[in-house]
Enzyme design. Sequence first.
Site, PDB file in Angstrom:
ATOM      1  N   SER A   1       0.834  -1.210   0.000  1.00  0.00           N
ATOM      2  CA  SER A   1       0.000   0.000   0.000  1.00  0.00           C
ATOM      3  C   SER A   1       0.868   1.260   0.000  1.00  0.00           C
ATOM      4  O   SER A   1       0.526   2.256  -0.649  1.00  0.00           O
ATOM      5  CB  SER A   1      -0.964  -0.008   1.185  1.00  0.00           C
ATOM      6  OG  SER A   1      -0.260   0.098   2.395  1.00  0.00           O
TER       7      SER A   1
ATOM      8  N   HIS B   1       9.745   2.914   9.026  1.00  0.00           N
ATOM      9  CA  HIS B   1       9.561   1.956  10.110  1.00  0.00           C
ATOM     10  C   HIS B   1       8.305   2.353  10.884  1.00  0.00           C
ATOM     11  O   HIS B   1       8.132   3.526  11.218  1.00  0.00           O
ATOM     12  CB  HIS B   1      10.794   1.956  11.022  1.00  0.00           C
ATOM     13  CG  HIS B   1      10.711   0.903  12.085  1.00  0.00           C
ATOM     14  ND1 HIS B   1      10.949  -0.419  11.831  1.00  0.00           N
ATOM     15  CD2 HIS B   1      10.362   0.994  13.390  1.00  0.00           C
ATOM     16  CE1 HIS B   1      10.770  -1.112  12.941  1.00  0.00           C
ATOM     17  NE2 HIS B   1      10.420  -0.285  13.901  1.00  0.00           N
TER      18      HIS B   1
HETATM   19  C1  GRF Z   1       4.430  -0.680   6.749  1.00  0.00           C
HETATM   20  O1  GRF Z   1       3.783  -0.557   7.967  1.00  0.00           O
HETATM   21  C2  GRF Z   1       5.880  -0.314   6.896  1.00  0.00           C
HETATM   22  O2  GRF Z   1       6.119   0.614   7.886  1.00  0.00           O
HETATM   23  C3  GRF Z   1       6.489  -1.633   7.298  1.00  0.00           C
HETATM   24  O3  GRF Z   1       5.791  -2.574   6.542  1.00  0.00           O
HETATM   25  C4  GRF Z   1       4.481  -2.099   6.277  1.00  0.00           C
HETATM   26  C5  GRF Z   1       4.239  -2.231   4.799  1.00  0.00           C
HETATM   27  O4  GRF Z   1       2.904  -2.073   4.468  1.00  0.00           O
HETATM   28  N1  GRF Z   1       7.914  -1.587   7.149  1.00  0.00           N
HETATM   29  P1  GRF Z   1       2.453  -2.039   2.951  1.00  0.00           P
HETATM   30  O5  GRF Z   1       2.924  -3.322   2.297  1.00  0.00           O
HETATM   31  O6  GRF Z   1       3.054  -0.838   2.331  1.00  0.00           O
HETATM   32  O7  GRF Z   1       0.969  -1.959   2.992  1.00  0.00           O
END
Ligand code: GRF
Length: 287
Positions: free
Chosen positions: A111, A202
């Site tokens: 996302s 993060h």
């Molecule tokens: C996010 O919460 C990011 O901070 C972490 O992994 C998640 C990825 O979510 N490192 P998405 O795949 O972008 O929805």
Amino acid sequence: MFNKLQQKWNVSSIQLFLILCTFAVTGTTTAYVSRVATTWVGFDETTYWLWKLALRLSILIFGYQIIILIVSFFFGQFRFFWNYEKKILRRLGLISKEPIRLAIFASGKGSNAEKIIQYLEDHPIVKVSLVVCNRPGAGVLDIAAHHGIKTLLIEKNLFENSSEYVQVLKNEGVTHVVLAGFLWKIPKNLVQAYNNKIVNIHPALLPAYGGKGMYGEKVHQAVIKAGEKQSGITIHLVDEHYDNGKTLFQATVDVLPVDNADSLAEKIHALEHEHYPRVISKWLKII
Ligand code: GRF
């Protein structure tokens, strides 16, 4: 101080020495040229001081830029100084910015990757040219396909123990790497090839709740378990250690007594979507 310069310019100590020599020789040569030029055009004690000053200043400011390129050639540093000159010309708006090609690394739903792709779509100088993924079937691969972006599925052993993928990135002309939910540690050769050009997000307020094994749900569970009143996001540069590089941006969110790991994850995601694309653009100096 020399170490700092070496790091900033990403050069070896010999190259740093040659660069400093170039600056020194250019300084003296420019001063000499400006003196000779004043005599050559026929200026003397009777010439109005403002004309003399104008001539000297133009040589010191503009002549310097040309002389430094000539001198750098003799020290074998033309490329470094040409890039340095281009930066100045770009800042003055005299030449357009160099194209930026991003690779987004992601392991999951994607996302964040999608928000970044949408934000940068149609940007005149930035292109997301590659999506790198380590998990077959991950949602991010569909997102890339939907946006017509090339994908690269990587394999752990090659990623950690060879420079094959660094070479692929270089061949694709990738200039910067964005990690958006990528779970493997970035190996040394990639960090070195893209020094200060890799950014990560993060889902917590680093340095708390970071490090090996701290990803996804585990972060939010730990935050809830510790009874924290606030959590948030950290956007940072990537070095050879987990969640360790220079912080570029943090934003916070309240953790309410009714929150659980899922509801907190949702709030954090919203915060990521709101800020990550904009912070990346700021980091790339395109806004
Ligand atoms: C996010 O919460 C990011 O901070 C972490 O992994 C998640 C990825 O979510 N490192 P998405 O795949 O972008 O929805």
